[in-house]
Scaffold this motif. Sequence first.
Motif, PDB file in Angstrom:
ATOM      1  N   LEU A 294       0.829  -1.213   0.000  1.00  0.00           N
ATOM      2  CA  LEU A 294       0.000   0.000   0.000  1.00  0.00           C
ATOM      3  C   LEU A 294       0.857   1.254   0.000  1.00  0.00           C
ATOM      4  O   LEU A 294       0.396   2.327  -0.382  1.00  0.00           O
ATOM      5  N   ARG A 295       2.113   1.136   0.431  1.00  0.00           N
ATOM      6  CA  ARG A 295       2.956   2.337   0.456  1.00  0.00           C
ATOM      7  C   ARG A 295       3.189   2.892  -0.955  1.00  0.00           C
ATOM      8  O   ARG A 295       3.524   4.063  -1.117  1.00  0.00           O
ATOM      9  N   PHE A 296       3.003   2.048  -1.967  1.00  0.00           N
ATOM     10  CA  PHE A 296       3.166   2.542  -3.335  1.00  0.00           C
ATOM     11  C   PHE A 296       1.883   3.177  -3.853  1.00  0.00           C
ATOM     12  O   PHE A 296       1.923   4.012  -4.744  1.00  0.00           O
ATOM     13  N   PHE A 297       0.744   2.764  -3.306  1.00  0.00           N
ATOM     14  CA  PHE A 297      -0.525   3.197  -3.885  1.00  0.00           C
ATOM     15  C   PHE A 297      -1.166   4.365  -3.146  1.00  0.00           C
ATOM     16  O   PHE A 297      -2.120   4.944  -3.631  1.00  0.00           O
ATOM     17  N   LEU A 298      -0.683   4.676  -1.957  1.00  0.00           N
ATOM     18  CA  LEU A 298      -1.301   5.738  -1.175  1.00  0.00           C
ATOM     19  C   LEU A 298      -0.313   6.863  -0.950  1.00  0.00           C
ATOM     20  O   LEU A 298       0.878   6.640  -0.723  1.00  0.00           O
ATOM     21  N   GLU A 299      -0.808   8.074  -1.018  1.00  0.00           N
ATOM     22  CA  GLU A 299       0.018   9.250  -0.768  1.00  0.00           C
ATOM     23  C   GLU A 299      -0.765  10.212   0.105  1.00  0.00           C
ATOM     24  O   GLU A 299      -1.797  10.694  -0.335  1.00  0.00           O
TER      25      GLU A 299
ATOM     26  N   PRO B  37       1.630   7.707   2.631  1.00  0.00           N
ATOM     27  CA  PRO B  37       1.449   6.332   3.100  1.00  0.00           C
ATOM     28  C   PRO B  37       0.888   6.335   4.521  1.00  0.00           C
ATOM     29  O   PRO B  37       1.334   7.117   5.347  1.00  0.00           O
TER      30      PRO B  37
ATOM     31  N   LYS C 184       6.587   4.223  -7.638  1.00  0.00           N
ATOM     32  CA  LYS C 184       5.481   4.839  -6.906  1.00  0.00           C
ATOM     33  C   LYS C 184       4.691   5.775  -7.810  1.00  0.00           C
ATOM     34  O   LYS C 184       3.467   5.869  -7.689  1.00  0.00           O
TER      35      LYS C 184
ATOM     36  N   LEU D  55       0.810   5.258  -8.138  1.00  0.00           N
ATOM     37  CA  LEU D  55      -0.089   6.355  -7.772  1.00  0.00           C
ATOM     38  C   LEU D  55      -0.959   6.748  -8.957  1.00  0.00           C
ATOM     39  O   LEU D  55      -2.148   7.049  -8.803  1.00  0.00           O
TER      40      LEU D  55
ATOM     41  N   ALA E  77      -3.740   4.326  -9.095  1.00  0.00           N
ATOM     42  CA  ALA E  77      -4.704   4.439  -7.996  1.00  0.00           C
ATOM     43  C   ALA E  77      -5.560   5.686  -8.122  1.00  0.00           C
ATOM     44  O   ALA E  77      -6.707   5.703  -7.682  1.00  0.00           O
TER      45      ALA E  77
END
Lengths: 345, 126
Positions: A141-146, A148, A230, A234, A237
């Motif tokens: 999820l650290r790659f898909f959320l900003e 994180p 990322k 992102l 996402a």
Amino acid sequence: MRVLVALLAVLALVVVGWAGAGLPWVTGIVVPGVAFAVFVVGFVVRVIRWGRSPVPFNITSVAGQQASLPWIDRSPLDSPKNGFEAALRVAADVLLFRPLFRNTRTKRGHDRHPVYVPERLLWAAALVFHYALLVVILRHLRFFLEPPPPLVGAIDWWDGFFQLTTPVLYMTDVLLVAALVFLLGRRLVDRGLRYLSLPADYFPLFLLLGVALSGLYMRHLGKVDLIAVKELALGLATFQPRVPAGLDAAVFVHLVLVSVLVAYIPWSKLMHMGGIFLSPTRTLANDSRRRRHVNPWNPQVAVHTYAEWEDEFRDKLVAAGYPLDTAPAAAPAATSAPSSESVHA
Amino acid sequence: MYDKGKILTGLVLFVAIVAFPFWWSLASGAEVRVPDIAKPAGETQCLEDAETMRREHMQLLATWRDDVVRLRQRIHTTPDGRQYRKSLTGTCLQCHTDKAASCDRCHDYLDVAPYCWDCHVATGER
């Protein structure tokens, strides 16, 4: 042969991913997008199909004493008496893999009699694999959320607790690969299992190994450009797809393998993630002695119950002095009672 | 369909869980952004080219730590022959003066928490 088919299929996918690095928009955006759509739609369609299929009988599977008289011990989990207990059983199946825990192996005892001994390695490996995969997915999820979420950072810290190697080696990565190797080796080493295993059994294992190994390669050997990864993730996402420069070929290999895995789920045994909630043998309560279950497609049969039959021939039965279930009005019953005894005597 | 309510609730939950990154990003209004790191003012050349530094700096620092702490080798020679003292705060941070802008921006972006700062203190921090 069946192993080779599955292995070659996964190797072919690796090559496709490698070659796909030349078409980053297709392999980086279209393939994952289509795979995700196939996964979600396919999953929903299969679950709805299962939901629509008739369940004519109460076919719950039990492994314990059902609820009966209050002074008889019963097993709520192994013979659930209502929906709540059935839900508890499903939860135990899903979270702890209880049915696998009961797995046995046949051994030859003395006198060549078969002896059944607990075989819990499969249970342990399956449990380790599933939970490790869950943690790995959460870490991604650290790659898909900003920005994180803090939870992901906490998982990350615990997972890398031992601070081995740079970048830190994750415990779950090691456990995931070890469990997969065991699950694959089990099918290859055991002669009986090898006979039973199909390409559809080997393919997901090779595919998952490919995903895990390509991920480990990117982190520890290939050192891919994570900023670019990322940006790509992102973009997916947030529905603002873009292909950054500097993406390594290994990223596309990983992406293609994951996309195929995800799109493969609704068509394969991997659908057990939904199926476990729709198995009538596990989800139904064992209440067939307290509740009448009627098969919905039973034809309408003209029923003539004993009570109706007795009413129909009451006069003749009374005249012949037969004992009756429903006593007729007081006077005839008094005369019929002694005479019926004489008949039987 | 039997247990229609339960099955449909389960399906809605399933879609909500697997689509979590999408609706979370939409709800929080996340934009695709890339961190820009502060480049050193006076210096144009790092130990090696930017691409190598981006991929290998963590390895380099870990090697430096082992060399200094275990082997007492304090001099690093770059492939093109320049020599530097093996020190995070004494060498790296002399050019990359602003830790927040040089290190943290990328690390925060990727949720990386290097344990350098368990022991080291950057200039200006306590």
